[in-house]
Design a protein around this motif. Structure first.
Motif, PDB file in Angstrom:
ATOM      1  N   VAL A  92       0.812   2.433   6.092  1.00  0.00           N
ATOM      2  CA  VAL A  92       1.984   3.190   5.652  1.00  0.00           C
ATOM      3  C   VAL A  92       2.546   2.540   4.393  1.00  0.00           C
ATOM      4  CG1 VAL A  92       4.267   4.002   6.312  1.00  0.00           C
ATOM      5  CG2 VAL A  92       2.476   3.814   8.032  1.00  0.00           C
ATOM      6  N   PRO A  93       2.711   3.332   3.334  1.00  0.00           N
ATOM      7  CA  PRO A  93       3.214   2.748   2.082  1.00  0.00           C
ATOM      8  C   PRO A  93       4.627   2.197   2.248  1.00  0.00           C
ATOM      9  CG  PRO A  93       2.433   4.992   1.758  1.00  0.00           C
ATOM     10  CD  PRO A  93       2.482   4.764   3.219  1.00  0.00           C
ATOM     11  N   GLU A  94       4.899   1.108   1.600  1.00  0.00           N
ATOM     12  CA  GLU A  94       6.268   0.593   1.576  1.00  0.00           C
ATOM     13  C   GLU A  94       6.539   0.004   0.202  1.00  0.00           C
ATOM     14  OE1 GLU A  94       5.463  -3.702   3.638  1.00  0.00           O
ATOM     15  OE2 GLU A  94       5.762  -1.936   4.912  1.00  0.00           O
ATOM     16  N   LEU A  95       7.831  -0.027  -0.111  1.00  0.00           N
ATOM     17  CA  LEU A  95       8.238  -0.547  -1.410  1.00  0.00           C
ATOM     18  C   LEU A  95       8.092  -2.065  -1.406  1.00  0.00           C
ATOM     19  CD1 LEU A  95       9.432   0.670  -3.993  1.00  0.00           C
ATOM     20  CD2 LEU A  95      11.681   0.089  -3.125  1.00  0.00           C
ATOM     21  N   ALA A  96       7.387  -2.592  -2.428  1.00  0.00           N
ATOM     22  CA  ALA A  96       7.236  -4.042  -2.531  1.00  0.00           C
ATOM     23  C   ALA A  96       7.475  -4.421  -3.974  1.00  0.00           C
ATOM     24  CB  ALA A  96       5.850  -4.469  -2.086  1.00  0.00           C
ATOM     25  N   ASN A 114       6.576  -1.985  -7.074  1.00  0.00           N
ATOM     26  CA  ASN A 114       5.536  -0.994  -6.810  1.00  0.00           C
ATOM     27  C   ASN A 114       5.434  -0.752  -5.314  1.00  0.00           C
ATOM     28  OD1 ASN A 114       3.565   0.798  -7.388  1.00  0.00           O
ATOM     29  ND2 ASN A 114       2.439  -0.583  -8.736  1.00  0.00           N
ATOM     30  N   PHE A 115       4.465   0.076  -4.918  1.00  0.00           N
ATOM     31  CA  PHE A 115       4.268   0.356  -3.501  1.00  0.00           C
ATOM     32  C   PHE A 115       3.062  -0.391  -2.999  1.00  0.00           C
ATOM     33  CE2 PHE A 115       6.355   4.079  -5.302  1.00  0.00           C
ATOM     34  CZ  PHE A 115       7.457   4.147  -4.474  1.00  0.00           C
ATOM     35  N   ARG A 116       3.084  -0.721  -1.692  1.00  0.00           N
ATOM     36  CA  ARG A 116       1.937  -1.350  -1.084  1.00  0.00           C
ATOM     37  C   ARG A 116       1.486  -0.494   0.085  1.00  0.00           C
ATOM     38  NH1 ARG A 116       3.473  -7.062  -0.089  1.00  0.00           N
ATOM     39  NH2 ARG A 116       4.559  -6.097   1.634  1.00  0.00           N
ATOM     40  N   GLY A 117       0.148  -0.354   0.230  1.00  0.00           N
ATOM     41  CA  GLY A 117      -0.400   0.370   1.372  1.00  0.00           C
ATOM     42  C   GLY A 117      -0.499   1.856   1.125  1.00  0.00           C
TER      43      GLY A 117
END
Lengths: 374, 374
Positions: free
Chosen positions: B225-229, B232-235
């Motif tokens: 599941v993408p998450e804000l890191a 940018n986004f991760r996943g």
């Protein structure tokens, strides 16, 4: 046990029923259209309410909170709504491209001329011949006006043409060059002579199988290689040749459909009267075939108008290309959405105008053939 | 006799022109010191390509760059065709709704998207996606779906390759079930017996094939599941603004045309057909499945396939937003290799082949739905 009646015939006419109530009036119509049943009511509400909400947000953005004038874009940076000031600031570039600023009155005259004649010739009573001659005059005046070099107008090379006048000219050139070519290709495809029909099939199917962009690239990049260096055709004209060939390949199929709809007896009768081939085509077959094909042909014509935007990819400044260039300005680059919405509206208006024009011409064509309502 | 003379003359003219152009091209290439031939296909490239469905790293051969472009075009067009068909079908049916709101919204959609150039729409979407806020201020829709100027993030299975294989297995399963159903129907018609396996042969393959394959791969069930890191986004997966712009532009434009085709097709079935089928007790879904849709399909399939080809060809507009489809890859290749004629010819041949292939498929489908005649 019930007695079976001897006859099912009704002895006397039953009393007439009262007329169904509430067929008239705005409320009744609303009821029938939106709230006819429980299901309809639910659907109307479930779809209608979010739609109203979206419309409200859009109108708030586009009208209520919008900024209409903003020198240097200052006012836009603070606003939460649309920044239409980008159109107010850039409309000259959008409408005229790179055309010299102090000569842009010529562009204004051109646009007025096209819209004016477009509306005037949309009037049903204008005969077809007057319509076409009128367009020819408009086109010639446009070219003379845009190019200059006579009547004391300064010369403006085609590299500097742009915006709406360019879009109009490209479109008119495509249709004016494409329809005759399409007629030739359609007749050729139906010909009994195998080489002629084979060549026409190859051209039609070959061009229809590849994207317009590829045709345009062929015309722009490869054509000059295949022509002797003395014969220097400018880029605009080369691209125009590509547009014409692409349009003609599609229109040829539409016209072929029209030709197939004409009973063979028509041509046979003309032949029996001793008419030679071209007279038969010109006087008997084509007028009917083109009238039949007109609705579909107009779809192609409208597509040709939309396809003028492809010129922007070749780096030419049609309306879309000019808008792209205008929005490169770092002050206004953030308001691209408003800029493109404006361009969207411009094309929408012209496409709808063309649709309307096409319908009028259709009615006219049938009247001239003595069919349909007069 | 005259016909033959004309044809010979035309043929001579065509061959002559081609030969003349060929000589011109040779001379032009000589003068510019340009080489020709297809050997460049196997040399390494000195440039990277944009992000697409297939990865490409600098240094791989020109041939592979072509293949990547073709792959991106095919996948993009396929996705566009699927979504345009679903959306267009729904809107076409909605236009026939008794409910004024539904038909009105559908009508408005068709009006807006059909009467404006596709390229303007594509550029509009591109501007829209690139002007979205940066990841930190992105629009969050939950489930890891974020919209930002980096594109749209979506949750994805960790083993996306397994997921895709299962999707393929599902497609194979659907085809198997259709064939099995057909065989069962045929048996029943001939023998009057209902086979016990008929039901399972229809239901099992679409569900079973992917499940078995999934189990064979060791049943991976974890999702990323993408998450804000940071910035940018991760996943998950991220769909780039370039892809979204061309995908939306292709889908929404063609869907408007498909909607009109579907509406026209459904309206082409006479009211009497519906009344008659109700009169013999065939109502509801069966009426549509057995009576209305088979007849409507006859009017729908030919123009529908023309729209599919049109979508495929207009996927070349990806060049306007820099998505690496066949056209924009070719555009890059011809800049770097200098082999304009070769690159454009290969590209045109590929487009032509794919278009003809789609055309052949549609002829097959058309043959399948036509009224069987002796």
């Amino acid at each position: 046990m019930d007695r079976v009646p001897a006859s099912f015939a009704v002895p006397k006419a039953s009393d007439s029923r009262p007329p169904p109530h509430g067929r008239r009036g705005i409320l009744a119509r609303l009821h029938a259209r939106y709230f006819a049943s429980l299901w309809d009511t639910v659907v109307t509400l479930v779809i209608g309410l979010p739609l109203l909400l979206m419309a409200w947000f859009f109108l708030k953005w586009a009208l209520v909170d919008a900024v209409w004038v903003a020198p240097e874009g200052k006012a836009c940076q603070l606003a939460s709504g649309a920044c239409w000031a980008v159109v107010a600031e850039k409309y000259r570039v959008i409408l005229f491209g790179t055309y010299p600023f102090e000569e842009q009155w010529r562009g204004f005259v051109t646009i007025a001329l096209w819209i004016g004649w477009g509306i005037a010739s949309g009037w049903r009573r204008v005969p077809l011949a007057a319509r076409l001659w009128g367009w020819l005059v408009v086109a010639v005046v446009t070219v003379v006006l845009m190019r200059g070099g006579v009547f004391g107008l300064s010369l403006v090379s085609t590299d500097e043409w742009g915006g709406l006048p360019l879009t109009f000219l490209v479109f008119a050139g495509t249709v004016a060059g494409g329809v005759p070519l399409a007629v030739l290709l359609a007749l050729g495809r139906r010909s009994d002579l195998p080489i002629i029909s084979g060549l026409c099939v190859a051209v039609i199917e070959g061009v229809r199988g590849i994207p317009l962009l590829v045709v345009l690239f062929f015309a722009a990049l490869i054509l000059p290689l295949f022509l002797p260096p003395q014969l220097n055709i400018d880029k605009l004209l080369r691209a125009e040749i590509g547009m014409i060939i692409f349009f003609a390949a599609y229109a040829a199929e539409v016209i072929r459909g029209g030709l197939q709809a004409i009973p063979a007896g028509q041509e046979e009768a003309a032949k029996a009267l001793g008419m030679p081939y071209w007279t038969r085509m010109r006087k008997i077959v084509l007028p009917q075939a083109l009238s039949v094909a007109l609705p579909a042909l107009f779809n192609d014509i409208i597509r040709a108008f939309k396809n003028t935007t492809f010129f922007s990819i070749l780096g030419l400044f049609d309306v879309l290309g000019a808008t792209k260039a205008a929005l490169q300005d770092p002050v206004w680059v953030r308001y691209g959405l408003e800029g493109y919405l404006f361009v969207f509206m411009v094309y929408l208006v012209f496409c709808l105008g063309l649709t309307f024009h096409g319908r009028e011409m259709e009615k006219n064509a049938w009247r001239r053939l003595g069919r349909g309502e007069a | 006799m005259r016909g033959i003379a004309w044809q010979v003359l035309l043929l001579a003219a065509v061959i002559g022109t081609i030969a003349w152009m060929g000589v011109n091209a040779m001379r032009a290439l000589d003068e510019r010191g340009m080489t020709s031939g297809l050997d460049f296909l196997f040399s390494g490239t000195s440039f990277p390509l944009g992000e697409g469905f297939f990865s490409f790293t600098q240094g791989e051969t020109y041939l592979r760059a072509f293949l990547v472009g073709i792959g991106n075009t095919v996948v993009l067009s396929f996705l566009g065709i699927v979504s345009a068909t679903v959306l267009g079908g729904a809107i076409g049916i909605a236009r026939l709704s008794q409910n004024g709101l539904i038909s009105g919204v559908a009508g408005g959609y068709v009006l807006l998207f059909r009467n404006s150039p596709q390229l303007v729409q594509i550029v509009f979407w591109y501007t829209f996606f690139t002007l979205l806020p940066a990841p930190r201020g992105s629009w969050e829709f939950g489930l890891g779906i974020f919209a930002s100027n980096r594109g749209l993030t979506l949750p994805a299975p960790d083993r996306i390759d397994v997921f895709l294989w299962c999707l393929l297995a599902f497609a194979v399963g659907v085809v198997t079930s259709l064939i099995a159903g057909r065989i069962a129907d045929h048996r029943r018609r001939r023998t009057g017996q209902r086979r016990r396996w008929a039901f399972w042969a229809r239901v099992l393959p679409p569900l079973g094939f992917p499940l078995v394959l999934w189990a064979l791969f060791g049943a991976p069930a974890t999702w990323s599941v993408p998450e804000l890191a940071g910035f940018n986004f991760r996943g998950g997966v991220i769909l780039s603004p370039e892809f979204l712009a061309i995908y939306f532009g292709l889908t929404f434009y063609i869907a408007a045309f498909i909607a009109e085709i579907v509406r026209g097709g459904l309206r082409s079935v006479e009211d009497g057909q519906m009344e008659a089928s109700k009169a013999i007790g065939l109502g509801g879904a069966d009426m549509y499945r057995k009576v209305i849709v088979p007849q409507a399909l006859r009017a729908i399939i030919p123009p529908l396939s023309a729209q599919y080809v049109s979508l495929l060809k207009n996927s070349s507009l990806a060049v306007a937003v820099g998505y690496p489809d066949l056209f924009s890859v070719s555009n890059t290749l011809l800049t770097y290799s200098g082999r304009t004629i070769e690159v454009l010819s290969i590209m045109a041949l590929v487009y032509l082949t794919i278009s003809l292939f789609v055309g052949a498929l549609s002829n097959l489908a058309n043959h399948y739905v036509q009224i069987p005649e002796r």
